[in-house]
Design a protein around this motif. Structure first.
Motif, PDB file in Angstrom:
ATOM      1  N   ILE A   8      26.975  41.655  34.897  1.00  0.00           N
ATOM      2  CA  ILE A   8      27.202  40.180  35.209  1.00  0.00           C
ATOM      3  C   ILE A   8      26.029  39.515  34.218  1.00  0.00           C
ATOM      4  CG2 ILE A   8      28.327  40.282  37.432  1.00  0.00           C
ATOM      5  CD1 ILE A   8      25.720  39.977  38.839  1.00  0.00           C
ATOM      6  N   ARG A  10      23.551  36.026  33.244  1.00  0.00           N
ATOM      7  CA  ARG A  10      22.889  35.254  33.831  1.00  0.00           C
ATOM      8  C   ARG A  10      22.191  34.356  32.707  1.00  0.00           C
ATOM      9  NH1 ARG A  10      25.875  35.848  37.285  1.00  0.00           N
ATOM     10  NH2 ARG A  10      25.614  36.479  39.546  1.00  0.00           N
ATOM     11  N   PHE A  69      30.836  43.997  44.053  1.00  0.00           N
ATOM     12  CA  PHE A  69      31.136  42.781  44.213  1.00  0.00           C
ATOM     13  C   PHE A  69      30.074  41.923  43.894  1.00  0.00           C
ATOM     14  CE2 PHE A  69      34.289  44.996  46.764  1.00  0.00           C
ATOM     15  CZ  PHE A  69      35.252  44.541  46.511  1.00  0.00           C
ATOM     16  N   GLY A  70      29.019  42.322  43.218  1.00  0.00           N
ATOM     17  CA  GLY A  70      27.786  41.388  42.791  1.00  0.00           C
ATOM     18  C   GLY A  70      26.988  41.546  43.999  1.00  0.00           C
ATOM     19  N   ARG A  74      25.665  34.755  44.354  1.00  0.00           N
ATOM     20  CA  ARG A  74      26.850  34.616  43.801  1.00  0.00           C
ATOM     21  C   ARG A  74      27.807  35.800  44.363  1.00  0.00           C
ATOM     22  NH1 ARG A  74      26.161  29.975  40.602  1.00  0.00           N
ATOM     23  NH2 ARG A  74      28.470  29.720  41.693  1.00  0.00           N
ATOM     24  N   CYS A  76      30.748  38.202  45.477  1.00  0.00           N
ATOM     25  CA  CYS A  76      32.095  37.778  45.362  1.00  0.00           C
ATOM     26  C   CYS A  76      32.647  37.231  46.747  1.00  0.00           C
ATOM     27  CB  CYS A  76      33.035  39.012  45.040  1.00  0.00           C
ATOM     28  SG  CYS A  76      34.677  38.724  44.958  1.00  0.00           S
ATOM     29  N   PRO A  77      33.232  36.118  47.000  1.00  0.00           N
ATOM     30  CA  PRO A  77      34.043  35.527  48.153  1.00  0.00           C
ATOM     31  C   PRO A  77      34.931  36.351  48.645  1.00  0.00           C
ATOM     32  CG  PRO A  77      34.155  33.817  46.352  1.00  0.00           C
ATOM     33  CD  PRO A  77      33.358  34.983  45.738  1.00  0.00           C
ATOM     34  N   SER A  82      39.759  41.656  49.290  1.00  0.00           N
ATOM     35  CA  SER A  82      39.806  42.665  48.337  1.00  0.00           C
ATOM     36  C   SER A  82      39.934  44.121  49.350  1.00  0.00           C
ATOM     37  CB  SER A  82      38.763  42.975  47.357  1.00  0.00           C
ATOM     38  OG  SER A  82      38.864  41.791  46.723  1.00  0.00           O
TER      39      SER A  82
HETATM   40  C1  HEM Z   1      38.576  44.460  43.711  1.00  0.00           C
HETATM   41  C2  HEM Z   1      38.347  43.266  43.703  1.00  0.00           C
HETATM   42  C3  HEM Z   1      37.092  42.375  43.123  1.00  0.00           C
HETATM   43  C4  HEM Z   1      36.024  42.905  42.474  1.00  0.00           C
HETATM   44  C5  HEM Z   1      35.731  44.143  41.875  1.00  0.00           C
HETATM   45  C6  HEM Z   1      35.258  41.566  42.504  1.00  0.00           C
HETATM   46  C7  HEM Z   1      34.133  41.366  41.706  1.00  0.00           C
HETATM   47  C8  HEM Z   1      33.251  40.140  41.530  1.00  0.00           C
HETATM   48  C9  HEM Z   1      31.939  40.127  41.197  1.00  0.00           C
HETATM   49  C10 HEM Z   1      31.196  41.406  40.713  1.00  0.00           C
HETATM   50  C11 HEM Z   1      31.547  38.909  41.105  1.00  0.00           C
HETATM   51  C12 HEM Z   1      30.300  38.314  40.841  1.00  0.00           C
HETATM   52  C13 HEM Z   1      30.079  37.698  39.507  1.00  0.00           C
HETATM   53  C14 HEM Z   1      28.715  37.124  38.987  1.00  0.00           C
HETATM   54  O1  HEM Z   1      27.810  37.504  39.843  1.00  0.00           O
HETATM   55  O2  HEM Z   1      28.602  36.582  38.091  1.00  0.00           O
HETATM   56  C15 HEM Z   1      32.657  38.190  41.703  1.00  0.00           C
HETATM   57  C16 HEM Z   1      32.701  36.820  42.033  1.00  0.00           C
HETATM   58  C17 HEM Z   1      33.825  36.131  42.263  1.00  0.00           C
HETATM   59  N1  HEM Z   1      35.000  36.382  42.967  1.00  0.00           N
HETATM   60 FE1  HEM Z   1      35.440  38.456  42.908  1.00  0.00          FE
HETATM   61  N2  HEM Z   1      36.005  40.352  42.887  1.00  0.00           N
HETATM   62  C18 HEM Z   1      37.414  40.725  43.393  1.00  0.00           C
HETATM   63  C19 HEM Z   1      38.182  40.203  43.975  1.00  0.00           C
HETATM   64  C20 HEM Z   1      38.169  38.899  44.030  1.00  0.00           C
HETATM   65  C21 HEM Z   1      39.076  38.149  45.104  1.00  0.00           C
HETATM   66  C22 HEM Z   1      40.500  38.623  45.490  1.00  0.00           C
HETATM   67  C23 HEM Z   1      38.862  36.893  44.771  1.00  0.00           C
HETATM   68  C24 HEM Z   1      39.572  35.382  45.600  1.00  0.00           C
HETATM   69  C25 HEM Z   1      40.474  35.574  46.285  1.00  0.00           C
HETATM   70  C26 HEM Z   1      37.737  36.681  44.175  1.00  0.00           C
HETATM   71  C27 HEM Z   1      37.067  35.516  43.855  1.00  0.00           C
HETATM   72  C28 HEM Z   1      35.685  35.282  43.333  1.00  0.00           C
HETATM   73  C29 HEM Z   1      35.016  34.193  42.926  1.00  0.00           C
HETATM   74  C30 HEM Z   1      35.363  32.860  43.215  1.00  0.00           C
HETATM   75  C31 HEM Z   1      33.626  34.679  42.283  1.00  0.00           C
HETATM   76  C32 HEM Z   1      32.640  33.616  41.776  1.00  0.00           C
HETATM   77  C33 HEM Z   1      31.514  33.519  42.813  1.00  0.00           C
HETATM   78  C34 HEM Z   1      30.556  32.705  42.685  1.00  0.00           C
HETATM   79  O3  HEM Z   1      30.145  32.371  41.133  1.00  0.00           O
HETATM   80  O4  HEM Z   1      29.860  32.301  43.533  1.00  0.00           O
HETATM   81  N3  HEM Z   1      37.261  38.044  43.616  1.00  0.00           N
HETATM   82  N4  HEM Z   1      33.989  38.989  41.836  1.00  0.00           N
END
Ligand code: HEM
Length: 127
Positions: A8, A10, A69-70, A74, A76-77, A82
């Protein structure tokens, strides 16, 4: 211990000192989530597919060494949605079907994916 989101990005909005290392304002930083999962300080035999490791060490989902999921502000919501979706999908896949993967290759950058999208041949279990 693979990680789908392998890193990720920054940007430092001010000078930041981390353990004596200066990250100057406006510099970009890449946090390598994959490195966390592949570090044998964090996980025994990290290159081995070993689902049973979680039985020994617990799910570990709320510590800094498990980062699919980070983390932090930040995080992941979608984490719980998931996990629920994956659990339901995997349950039905393993209890109802058998599958054989065709030959494929992993691509690690910029994100982890399969070159041929990992085609599989699925057959329904006769119950
Ligand atoms: C296996 C599935 C998923 C993985 C591996 C995943 C992984 C991640 C990771 C690593 C981040 C952090 C990014 C960062 O720090 O820059 C992130 C952020 C985020 N994810 Fe997921 N994600 C998944 C599923 C989902 C789902 C299902 C949703 C919505 C329904 C979602 C919505 C978001 C959002 C809105 C962010 C931004 C959060 C922020 O910046 O505050 N993700 N995800």
């Amino acid at each position: 211990m693979a990680n789908i989101v392998n890193a990720i990005w920054r940007k430092a909005i001010k000078d930041v000192d981390i353990k004596g290392y200066l990250i100057p304002k406006d510099w970009c930083v890449v946090a390598s989530l994959t490195s966390v999962h592949l570090d044998d300080i964090n996980y025994e035999n990290p290159l081995e597919f070993d689902p049973w490791r979680w039985e020994k060490i617990g799910s570990g989902s709320r510590n800094n060494c498990f980062t699919p999921f980070g983390g932090g502000q930040r995080l992941c919501p979608g984490i719980e949605l998931s996990r629920l979706e994956l659990s339901i999908f995997l349950h039905h896949l393993v209890t109802t079907y058998r599958w054989a993967a065709e030959k494929d290759e992993i691509i690690y950058f910029p994100t982890v994916k399969m070159k041929r999208k990992l085609p599989i041949n699925v057959t329904k279990i006769n119950t």
